[in-house]
Design a protein around this motif. Structure first.
Motif, PDB file in Angstrom:
ATOM      1  N   ARG A  58      38.903  27.795  49.478  1.00 44.08           N
ATOM      2  CA  ARG A  58      39.538  28.681  50.453  1.00 44.08           C
ATOM      3  C   ARG A  58      40.976  28.267  50.738  1.00 44.08           C
ATOM      4  N   TRP A  59      41.815  29.252  50.845  1.00 39.05           N
ATOM      5  CA  TRP A  59      43.205  29.038  51.257  1.00 39.05           C
ATOM      6  C   TRP A  59      43.267  29.308  52.750  1.00 39.05           C
ATOM      7  N   LEU A  73      41.924  33.078  53.133  1.00 39.51           N
ATOM      8  CA  LEU A  73      41.729  33.971  51.995  1.00 39.51           C
ATOM      9  C   LEU A  73      40.694  33.339  51.082  1.00 39.51           C
ATOM     10  N   PRO A  75      39.203  34.403  47.591  1.00 46.27           N
ATOM     11  CA  PRO A  75      39.051  35.246  46.403  1.00 46.27           C
ATOM     12  C   PRO A  75      37.937  34.729  45.508  1.00 46.27           C
ATOM     13  N   ALA A  86      37.907  39.746  47.377  1.00 45.13           N
ATOM     14  CA  ALA A  86      38.356  38.694  48.281  1.00 45.13           C
ATOM     15  C   ALA A  86      37.958  39.039  49.709  1.00 45.13           C
ATOM     16  N   LYS A  87      37.775  37.998  50.490  1.00 47.40           N
ATOM     17  CA  LYS A  87      37.601  38.166  51.926  1.00 47.40           C
ATOM     18  C   LYS A  87      38.843  37.649  52.626  1.00 47.40           C
ATOM     19  N   LEU A  88      39.379  38.462  53.513  1.00 49.71           N
ATOM     20  CA  LEU A  88      40.453  38.062  54.409  1.00 49.71           C
ATOM     21  C   LEU A  88      39.839  37.862  55.776  1.00 49.71           C
ATOM     22  N   THR A  89      40.006  36.679  56.340  1.00 44.39           N
ATOM     23  CA  THR A  89      39.315  36.407  57.596  1.00 44.39           C
ATOM     24  C   THR A  89      40.165  35.584  58.546  1.00 44.39           C
ATOM     25  N   SER A 320      33.022  32.472  48.243  1.00 41.31           N
ATOM     26  CA  SER A 320      33.281  33.894  48.030  1.00 41.31           C
ATOM     27  C   SER A 320      32.147  34.600  47.309  1.00 41.31           C
TER      28      SER A 320
END
Length: 345
Positions: A58-59, A73, A75, A86-89, A320
């Motif tokens: 995770r970034w 982020l 991906p 990708a999940k943006l959280t 992810s």
């Protein structure tokens, strides 16, 4: 129905445009029961362990607002089903006390034939369910067969979901709950009584909650350890869930050293599993202390628990592939039931 079929059918409807399925929070809750999600976690964990996914760690960036707030982020890509996304959280640890989800975000799912986005899914609700479902899978694999004395440390969204997940994989005969805010803990017990097979006992200390418990779920927002080795009985299995960054730890370093330590994804754990990193910095463990990924236990390449007396830990960070398999399943289910909304995109 595969994502390939989805792309074909949409092109027939309107050449040059793709249909984007919107799956909101209520629809996620309707279509993704815990038992189903635990099965989906099997797919995610097996593919992760087999190396057929692409999942960079995770970034994460810390937000200027402080208080542990961050933006991440996640991906990833999978071979079966052939999908990527990708999940943006945004993670706001204090949201639970305000009546909001701690994880706010979206999952964007793409199909593999022409690379088009096909779904936008409520990321907060998927995260709530799949995080507990992954713990359910780990518990099924690692806890003693007769384990049923459950202690939950924390009284937010993950406490609720873990209560459901633990009930799916073990026959619970006792449930104890601890939270820093006793009034909130009592409110949780009342609100979730129907989800528990036995009355939920509210405890005033961590020590009281975990005494002789053989299932322990730490789902707090604690930055410093709330649970130490001396309080944990031999034979217990722990799902360590609440801390998700390298700087935070819910359990003490000695407990990490004592236990057989399992993770969802080794590369992420080596970078971001705060409890493991604290024990490593103290010289109590090295990288070999991470025995296996849950998918390796599920696939049979690692034995998992080896005696009734040993303590096992599943350290959850979230990956992810868990989000992608859920999003793919939800897309198929929504299309099959003609549910949710679709827009040309």
């Amino acid at each position: 129905m595969s994502c390939h079929a989805t792309a074909d059918s949409v092109r027939e409807e309107k050449q040059g445009n793709m249909a984007l399925q919107i799956i909101d929070r209520d629809l996620v809750r309707k279509l993704l029961p815990m038992e189903t999600c635990i099965r989906l976690m099997e797919t995610a964990m097996l593919q992760t362990a087999s190396g057929t996914t692409c999942q960079p760690p995770r970034w994460i960036i810390d937000l200027p607002a402080g208080e542990g707030k961050c933006f991440g982020l996640m991906p990833g890509a999978m071979a079966d089903p052939e999908i990527f996304g990708a999940k943006l959280t945004a993670v706001y640890p204090q949201n639970g006390a305000r009546g909001f989800q701690s994880h706010q975000g979206t999952i964007v799912l793409f199909e593999a034939e022409i690379g088009a986005p096909v779904a936008v899914v409520h990321g907060g609700e998927v995260t709530a369910i799949r995080t507990a479902a992954a713990s359910g899978l780990a518990t099924r694999l690692l806890a003693n067969a007769e384990a049923g004395d459950l202690a939950i440390l924390g009284c937010g969204e993950q406490a609720r979901e873990h209560l459901v997940a633990m009930s799916c994989v073990r026959e619970l005969h006792r449930v104890r709950l601890w939270g820093r805010d006793v009034e909130r803990a009592h409110a949780f017990a009342l609100a979730n009584a129907s989800r528990s097979p036995v009355p939920i006992e509210v405890c005033t200390s961590v020590e009281q909650a975990v005494r002789d418990a053989d299932l322990i779920c730490t789902v707090s927002a604690a930055a410093e350890p709330i649970l130490e080795s001396v309080h944990v009985a031999d034979g217990a299995h722990l799902n360590v869930v609440g801390s998700s960054v390298a700087q935070a730890a819910e359990i003490g370093a000695e407990l990490v050293r004592r236990a057989r330590f399992f993770v969802d994804y080794r590369p992420s754990a080596l970078l971001q599993a705060g409890e493991f990193l604290a024990a490593k910095a103290a010289g109590l463990v090295d990288d070999s202390h991470i025995l296996a990924e849950v998918g390796e236990v599920l696939g049979g390449s690692h034995p998992g628990r080896q005696s009734d007396e040993e303590v096992t830990i599943y350290k959850s960070l979230g990956i992810s592939s868990e989000d992608l398999v859920c999003a793919h399943y939800l897309l198929q289910a929504a299309q099959a039931g003609n549910l949710g909304s679709r827009i040309d995109f």
